[in-house]
Write an enzyme that holds these catalytic residues in place. Structure first.
Site: not given
Length: 411
Positions: A18, A100, A129, A183
């Site tokens: 990705d 994050r 996110d 995922s």
């Protein structure tokens, strides 16, 4: 934003399919210089290939950043959060959420270092996110431009991503050509698995989902006994051995893994509005959470502990929703840190087949008084007759209510 407005962008880059597609897409769509940033947060993957792939895609050596952030992550993000005993919706130890803000912080630092005017991430438009990254960016650099490819491009399927990769000579690992069953996101604190075969909340997760813990049923039949030492709310030693924050968390992860500790199958409420199902593994964090609450139980004043617990859901929600840098989170953190001044001592635990069992706790700052609590003769330490007035005063408003005909708490 107009493509001509971006000259240089710092991309949060894993080296996977990705973000490699995003890298090339940024180059072709925006015609800008790309700087890659790969964070080592203890995800357990070799990061060398990310550098190699960035080079292959034309990124200059001086524009490739691979930073080991494991100690900073544990010391400045994980440990402060654990001082607060933060749980989102009463269960989730916030393993993805807490990573994050550090990634966002480092991206902005690199952007300022290299003179970039934009940052980019690989989060989709459905998840949390994107919010966490971008609120972090704007908190630290209000005028930064943000590029979120998943909200802009037309590569809306796995097939299109692969076609774009092949058309632009982006190497594709063999295991990426098939449809991934779910995922995965991982760091030193946890591993999370979502999507695809996990989307039906009634279906039990297959064992392949659990990558950081053995099955509790397969764990040893004999408990593992350990001690954890705390200073001012932070764990500093295991079994008497002082360790750095990241090393200590790594050791707890190993102990948790071997004893099947830290699995969670959760349906949660995303900030964007939908519910999602995630399977989380937080082996070391689960042990740390139980141990920290145990040392607090003998060192915190009752009202301080209860006030702290009353603020915890808000604190956890702020982290989950991406407001780590917000003034209200920092305000609560200051209060939490003040509460931890006396939270020092040792906790003894048994780890057994998915369970973390506290078997002892001691502290030089303990508020536990055996003289007062004993069932034996307390030699006058506590006058039981005092309880009579205490009870009557606390019952006075209720007695007055009953006298007025409002018996049993009627309003």
């Amino acid at each position: 934003m107009a493509v001509k407005d971006v000259k240089k962008v710092v991309l949060a880059y894993s080296g996977g399919l990705d973000t490699s597609v995003i890298l090339k897409w940024l180059q072709t769509t925006y015609g800008c210089e790309v700087v890659t940033f790969t964070a080592d947060l203890g995800q357990g993957e070799e990061l060398g290939p990310a550098r190699d792939k960035a080079r292959l895609l034309g990124i200059k050596e001086e524009n490739i950043f691979i930073d080991d952030l494991r100690e900073e992550f544990t010391r400045d993000f994980v440990f402060p959060m654990f001082r607060a005993n933060a749980l989102y919706e009463g269960q989730y130890l916030l393993g993805t959420s807490i990573a994050r803000p550090l990634i966002a912080k480092r991206q902005i630092e690199i952007a300022e270092q290299v003179g970039a005017d934009a940052v980019s991430h690989g989060a989709t438009g459905k998840g949390n996110d994107q919010v966490r990254f971008e609120i972090g960016y704007y908190s630290l650099k209000s005028d930064v431009k943000v590029i979120a490819p998943w909200r802009e491009w037309d590569l809306t399927s796995r097939t299109r991503l692969l076609e774009f990769a092949e058309a632009n000579q982006i190497p594709i690992a063999k295991d990426k050509r098939g449809e991934a069953p779910f995922s995965v996101d991982a760091n030193l604190l946890h591993s999370s698995s979502e999507g695809k075969i996990l989307e039906e909340p009634w279906d039990e997760p297959p064992e392949i989902v659990w990558q950081r813990t053995i099955r509790p049923e397969d764990a040893p039949d004999v408990a593992t006994e350990i001690t954890i030492e705390f200073e001012r709310g932070d764990a500093v030693a295991i079994n008497g051995e002082r360790l750095s924050p990241a090393t200590l968390l790594t050791r707890l992860n190993e102990l948790g893994r071997a004893n099947g500790i830290g699995r969670l199958d959760l349906v949660e409420n995303r900030f964007v509005g939908m519910k999602s199902r995630g399977c989380y593994e937080t082996p070391g964090g689960t042990i740390l959470y139980v141990a920290h609450r145990a040392i607090e139980s003998i060192t915190l004043d009752r009202e301080v502990a209860h006030l702290k617990d009353s603020l915890m859901p808000k604190y956890a929600e702020l982290i989950y929703n991406g407001f780590w840098f917000a003034p209200e989170r920092r305000m609560i953190q200051a209060m939490v840190d003040e509460s931890q001044r006396s939270v020092s001592g040792t906790v003894r635990l048994k780890l057994y087949k998915g369970n973390t069992i506290v078997t002892g706790r001691q502290s030089p700052n303990s508020l536990y008084s055996m003289k007062h609590v004993t069932f034996e003769d307390d030699q006058g330490a506590y006058d039981q007759f005092d309880a009579q007035g205490f009870i009557k005063l606390n019952a006075l408003r209720l007695r007055l209510g009953a006298m007025a005909g409002r018996k049993g708490g009627a309003v």
